[in-house]
Write a protein that holds these residues in place. Structure first.
Motif: not given
Length: 320
Positions: A242-244, A258-270, A272-276, A231-234
């Protein structure tokens, strides 16, 4: 007005500058991003808190801080002051003061002693920059340094000179790292830290919007010696995966909060969809405390422990 009601009303301390002192109304303060770091406004919960903070003006006089004093020298003066570190700490432990929130860019700038007041100052501002600290010394030093962190800790001042240990780190080698001991003369810096890889973080991005970083298409997606795909990314909503994606998804340049570098990286690597992400942004803007944020986001399906972690990443506030 009675003494008790007066002591409970919010007031301000103007720290430094020509017109320093305690005020019952918000004083006019020029943009803190300007040429000089003083004056700085501090919003207090009571007149008693204001008097305690105003007493620290003596540090400026004793250290002879003026317009010619370099920001790093002024910041170091407060970071090495026991009085500046200790002020309002009893109130913080009693949770009357929830922390020291430095706001460099917002509708109202300065230092605040509750998340509620800080939130009012930055919520809805296009490019806010703020950070929470546990002591006034750290908060005022961050304001003086215009949002930069001065790498000066009081404990380092008391360290004795010692041999320097250099470790030759090779991440691709299975052998034990080689250690070289070097005796340092007294005038040589006593410690050099060489990280194995760079770590960068920012409590709050200087931009209020971002786009997703491009995926690295060169990454191998198959496990070594097997044809089973990795799996590359959930793809995650707040309620869960929901899928992968089994290969790097196409780059999406849709603007998102944008919430800052750390939070943005966390959300993207995990994943999270735009809706989330938009639901998280709405919860940040409408919540007056960390607990309200956690209640809102966990009600949409996110784990409570992860909601706590997200709030801390985004706001720097770890008090609940």
């Amino acid at each position: 007005m009675s003494t008790s009601s007066s002591s409970r009303s919010r007031c301000y301390v103007v720290f430094g500058g020509c017109n320093s002192g305690v005020f019952t109304e918000r004083p006019f303060i020029t943009n803190p991003s300007g040429a000089h770091y003083f004056p700085i406004a501090i919003r207090c919960l009571s007149i008693e808190h204001a008097w305690k903070l105003d007493s620290l003006q003596s540090i400026i006089k004793t250290a002879k801080i003026n317009e010619d004093t370099l920001p790093a020298d002024a910041a170091r003066t407060f970071l090495t002051s026991d009085t500046a570190h200790g002020v309002l700490q009893q109130e913080r432990h009693e949770k009357v003061v929830t922390g020291f929130y430095s706001v460099l860019f917002g509708f109202e700038t300065g230092i605040f002693t509750t998340w509620k007041d800080c939130h009012q100052a930055v919520s809805g501002f296009q490019r806010p920059k703020y950070k929470k600290f546990i002591s006034f010394a750290e908060a005022i030093a961050w304001m003086i340094m215009k949002g930069e962190v001065l790498d000066t800790l009081k404990a380092k001042e008391n360290e004795t000179h010692r041999p320097l240990v250099l470790v030759d780190v090779n991440l691709h080698s299975e052998t034990t790292p080689r250690r070289v001991h070097v005796e340092l003369p007294s005038e040589t810096p006593r410690r050099i830290v060489i990280p194995a890889f760079p770590l960068t973080s920012s409590p709050q991005s200087s931009c209020a919007w971002r786009t997703a970083a491009p995926a690295h298409s060169s990454m191998s997606l198959e496990a070594s010696g097997t044809s089973k795909p990795r799996v590359y990314q959930a793809v995650r909503e707040l309620s869960g995966v929901q899928s992968a994606h089994y290969e790097p998804p196409p780059h999406d340049d849709t603007p998102m909060p944008s919430f800052g570098d750390l939070a943005d990286s966390y959300l993207q690597s995990h994943g999270f969809t735009l809706r989330a992400v938009l639901c998280i942004a709405h919860a940040v803007d409408t919540s007056k405390s960390g607990q309200e944020f956690v209640d809102e986001i966990s009600g949409r399906g996110l784990a409570i422990s992860e909601a706590h972690w997200l709030w801390m990443l985004i706001t720097g506030d770890d008090g609940f």
